[in-house]
Design a protein around this motif. Structure first.
Motif, PDB file in Angstrom:
ATOM      1  N   VAL A 189       5.850  -2.586  -2.424  1.00 49.00           N
ATOM      2  CA  VAL A 189       7.285  -2.372  -2.555  1.00 49.00           C
ATOM      3  C   VAL A 189       7.710  -1.364  -1.495  1.00 49.00           C
ATOM      4  O   VAL A 189       7.074  -0.319  -1.328  1.00 49.00           O
ATOM      5  N   LEU A 190       8.778  -1.685  -0.771  1.00 46.85           N
ATOM      6  CA  LEU A 190       9.327  -0.815   0.264  1.00 46.85           C
ATOM      7  C   LEU A 190      10.748  -0.452  -0.163  1.00 46.85           C
ATOM      8  O   LEU A 190      11.624  -1.321  -0.243  1.00 46.85           O
ATOM      9  N   ASN A 191      10.983   0.823  -0.429  1.00 49.26           N
ATOM     10  CA  ASN A 191      12.220   1.272  -1.061  1.00 49.26           C
ATOM     11  C   ASN A 191      13.117   2.027  -0.084  1.00 49.26           C
ATOM     12  O   ASN A 191      12.639   2.761   0.778  1.00 49.26           O
ATOM     13  N   MET A 192      14.432   1.856  -0.272  1.00 51.11           N
ATOM     14  CA  MET A 192      15.425   2.557   0.554  1.00 51.11           C
ATOM     15  C   MET A 192      16.435   3.239  -0.357  1.00 51.11           C
ATOM     16  O   MET A 192      17.063   2.583  -1.183  1.00 51.11           O
ATOM     17  N   ILE A 212       7.771  10.040   1.659  1.00 48.35           N
ATOM     18  CA  ILE A 212       7.769  10.685   0.355  1.00 48.35           C
ATOM     19  C   ILE A 212       6.525  10.206  -0.399  1.00 48.35           C
ATOM     20  O   ILE A 212       6.348   9.024  -0.622  1.00 48.35           O
ATOM     21  N   GLY A 213       5.659  11.145  -0.748  1.00 49.53           N
ATOM     22  CA  GLY A 213       4.383  10.764  -1.350  1.00 49.53           C
ATOM     23  C   GLY A 213       3.329  10.462  -0.303  1.00 49.53           C
ATOM     24  O   GLY A 213       2.442   9.627  -0.529  1.00 49.53           O
ATOM     25  N   TYR A 217       8.144   4.884   0.108  1.00 50.49           N
ATOM     26  CA  TYR A 217       9.514   5.389   0.177  1.00 50.49           C
ATOM     27  C   TYR A 217       9.624   6.265   1.415  1.00 50.49           C
ATOM     28  O   TYR A 217       9.091   7.370   1.454  1.00 50.49           O
ATOM     29  N   LEU A 218      10.288   5.738   2.438  1.00 48.65           N
ATOM     30  CA  LEU A 218      10.507   6.487   3.669  1.00 48.65           C
ATOM     31  C   LEU A 218      11.855   7.186   3.602  1.00 48.65           C
ATOM     32  O   LEU A 218      12.863   6.578   3.247  1.00 48.65           O
TER      33      LEU A 218
END
Length: 551
Positions: free
Chosen positions: A400-403, A418-419, A468-469
Motif C-alpha cells: 500500500v502506498l499512501n498519500m 514515515i516509519g 507513507y512518504l
C-alpha cells in the motif's frame, strides 16, 4: 546517386527519431503535472464541496467527482461492479448546550467550560450520557505495554472510574532512548490507543491532558477536530464497550483540577515518566452530562481498478483519504473546513497517478487499485473498514502506498519516509529517489506519531507493508530551516482550520516530484513477482509471514 542520398537521409531520420523516442515509463511520469494537480485540488477544496464531511452533501459531490474522473480514465469499477464500497457509520453530534463537567473534592468544586477548557464526546450510540461522582484516578500515560515492561494500570481497579492521563509516551517526556523508543512516539502514545485501553480497563470516562508538543498540534486543533458531527464504526454492542465519556482537557484546566487534589501537574508528569510508576487516586469525584443526536449513516470508499495482464489477482494499492471536517455553523465568518492541503492534495495526487498509469501502452503485470477512503479524520475509519472487508485478500496485496498532505513548498533534495526502516519498501523508495537525484530521510518529527495518524496504518495492522512518504525538508533553494518553519506555521495557523484553503502561490513542483517517485515505486512493484515484507523484529512481521504461507 540521388537514391543513395535519399536512403542515407531516411536512415538518419529514423536514427534521430529513435534517439528522441521516450520510454513509455517516462511518458507516463511526465503526465503528472502541476497544472493537472492544481485543477483537482481547486475543485475538491472549493467551498462548493462544503469541507467534504462524510455522509453530507459534500460527500456526494466528492464521490461523484472521483467516480467521474476514474470513469473518464477508463478504469474499471473496483468493488463488486461499482466504484464505491459502502461504509456503515454512526454519526454522533454533541449539543454544546447540554455539556456539563464538574469535579468535586474536599477543598471545593470546579466547573469546566466546553470548548474553551474541555472537549467531550461519547462513542456509545446513546443520546444521553450521565456520570455521577465518578472517582478520578491519574494513570500517568495510560499504557499497558508488556514488551516495554510497562503497566500504568498495575495495582489499581478503575472500573466505573474516570482516568486522567498524559498524551504521547514516557520516551518523549524524558528523551531517554531506553524508554520505549525515545522521543519517537509509539502507538501507545496515540489518543486512539489510550481511549481503547481505558475502555479495556473498564473506566467510565477517559480524559487526556493536552499539550501542544507531545500532542503534535495546538488546542485549536482539538476544538476543530472534536466539535460538530463525529463518526464511528459501530459494533454489535452499539459501542457500549467504550468508555461512556471521552475527551480532552487543556493543560491549564488539568492544572486546576490537580491543584484541587493538592497535586502539582509537573511533578506528576515527572513521576509518570519513570519505570515503576503507579496510578494515583486523587480523592476527587467527576460528574458530567452530555446529549448527542445519533444517526446511522452510510459513507463510501471509492475504488477504481486497473487490472493486471499477468497476475490480476495480485494488487498494488494507492490510497488517499478524500474526507475532511465539513462545516461548523457555530463559527463566526468562514465556517467551511476546506481541507486543501489535508487532504485535497493527496486525493488529487491519487487521480494524477491513475491518469499516469492509464497512459501506459499496456497495463502492468499485477493489478493496481486506486482507493480513496472516507472518515480518516475520524480515526482512519474508511481504511479500517476496507482492511476488514478487503476486495483483494491481504495475502495477495503486494503493498500500500499512501498519500496524505502533499508538498506545496517546491522541490526538495530529500524524501521523508514515515516509519523509515520498517519494511522492504524502503529499498524501492531508495531506488526511485536515487533516479531523481534525491535521498531518503527518516521522519524529522517522530515525536508526533505520524505513522499512526494516516490510512497506511490500517493496512500495516493487518500485515500488509505500507509506505507513507511525506514531503522532504531539504528545499533546493531555501534549505531545511526554512522548510521546517513553514511546516510549523501550517500546523499552528491552518491545520484542521477553515484557513486550510487552496493557495495559488503554492509551488506544486515538489508534489509532482513525489508523485512521480510514487509512480515509479508502484510500477516496479506491479511488474515484479516480489512480495515485500516487514523487517525482522517489527510488530507486523509475523502477520506478513503468515500471509506468505497462505500464498
Amino acid at each position: 546517386m540521388q537514391r543513395t542520398t535519399f536512403l542515407l537521409l531516411l536512415g538518419l531520420c529514423f536514427a534521430l527519431s529513435a534517439c528522441h523516442r521516450q520510454d513509455p515509463l517516462e511518458i507516463a511520469q511526465q503526465a503528472i503535472t502541476p497544472e493537472r494537480l492544481a485543477e483537482h485540488i481547486q475543485v475538491l477544496a472549493s467551498d462548493a464541496f462544503l469541507g467534504r464531511a462524510p455522509a453530507s452533501a459534500g460527500e456526494m459531490l466528492t464521490v461523484n467527482y472521483l467516480v467521474e474522473q476514474f470513469q473518464a480514465l477508463g478504469l474499471q469499477p473496483g468493488h463488486q461492479g461499482t466504484y464505491t464500497q459502502d461504509v456503515p457509520l454512526a454519526e454522533l453530534t454533541v449539543d454544546p448546550r447540554s455539556v456539563r463537567l464538574e469535579v468535586r473534592g474536599p477543598q471545593g468544586q470546579l466547573h469546566f467550560r466546553y470548548g474553551d477548557e474541555a472537549m467531550l464526546w461519547t462513542k456509545r450510540l446513546a443520546p444521553k450520557i450521565t456520570l455521577q461522582a465518578s472517582e478520578v484516578v491519574f494513570v500517568g500515560y495510560g499504557i499497558v505495554a508488556p514488551e516495554y515492561n510497562w503497566n500504568d494500570y498495575a495495582g489499581v481497579d478503575v472500573r466505573g472510574k474516570t482516568v486522567l492521563m498524559l498524551v504521547n509516551d514516557p520516551g518523549y517526556a524524558t528523551g531517554d532512548s531506553a524508554l520505549f523508543t525515545g522521543r519517537a512516539m509509539t502507538y501507545y502514545g496515540r489518543w486512539t490507543y489510550k481511549f481503547e485501553e481505558a475502555a479495556r480497563q473498564g473506566a467510565a470516562a477517559a480524559l487526556l491532558i493536552h499539550e501542544t508538543g507531545p500532542a503534535g498540534y495546538p488546542w485549536a486543533v482539538v476544538q476543530g477536530s472534536w466539535s460538530g458531527p463525529q463518526f464511528t464504526l459501530a459494533n454489535e454492542q452499539q459501542n457500549m464497550d467504550r468508555c461512556a465519556l471521552e475527551g480532552w482537557l487543556t493543560y491549564e484546566a488539568a492544572q486546576r483540577l490537580l491543584r484541587l487534589a493538592g497535586r502539582d501537574l509537573e511533578q506528576l508528569k515527572a513521576a509518570a515518566a519513570q519505570p515503576g510508576f503507579r496510578a494515583l487516586p486523587l480523592g476527587l469525584q467527576l460528574s458530567a452530562a452530555l446529549e448527542s443526536t445519533v444517526r446511522q449513516v452510510q459513507s463510501r470508499n471509492v475504488l477504481a481498478l486497473l487490472p493486471g495482464q499477468k497476475q490480476p489477482d495480485e494488487v498494488v494499492i494507492y490510497t488517499a483519504h478524500w474526507d475532511h471536517l465539513g462545516v461548523n455553523p457555530s463559527l463566526a465568518g468562514d465556517s467551511i473546513y476546506n481541507g486543501a492541503l489535508d487532504n485535497a492534495t493527496g486525493t488529487a495526487g491519487l487521480l494524477a497517478l491513475a491518469h499516469a498509469f492509464t497512459t501506459l501502452p499496456e497495463p502492468p503485470a499485477r493489478s493496481v487499485l486506486f482507493l480513496a477512503v472516507t472518515a480518516e479524520e475520524q480515526g482512519l475509519l474508511g481504511s479500517t473498514y476496507y482492511a476488514t472487508h478487503p476486495v483483494f485478500p491481504p495475502a495477495k496485496t503486494v503493498a500500500v502506498l499512501n498519500m496524505d498532505g502533499l508538498n506545496v513548498l517546491g522541490p526538495m533534495r530529500d524524501v521523508t519516509v514515515i516509519g523509515y526502516g520498517l519494511s522492504d519498501l524502503d529499498d524501492y523508495a531508495q531506488a526511485a529517489a536515487a533516479a531523481q537525484g534525491r535521498y531518503l530521510r527518516p521522519d524529522p518529527e517522530p515525536e508526533k506519531g505520524y505513522y499512526y495518524r494516516s490510512d497506511h496504518f490500517s493496512f500495516a495492522r493487518i500485515g500488509i507493508p505500507a509506505l507513507y512518504l511525506d514531503a522532504g525538508i531539504d528545499h533546493v533553494v531555501h534549505g531545511t530551516e526554512w522548510t521546517l518553519k513553514r511546516r510549523a506555521e501550517y500546523v499552528a495557523q491552518h491545520y484542521h482550520k477553515p484557513s486550510d484553503e487552496y493557495n495559488p502561490s503554492w509551488d506544486l513542483h515538489g508534489a509532482v516530484d513525489d508523485l512521480r517517485l510514487l509512480f515509479h515505486i508502484g510500477y516496479q512493484l506491479a511488474n515484479s513477482t516480489d512480495f515485500p515484507n516487514w523487517r525482522e523484529g517489527t510488530p507486523f512481521r509475523a502477520l506478513r509471514d503468515q500471509q506468505r504461507n497462505e500464498r
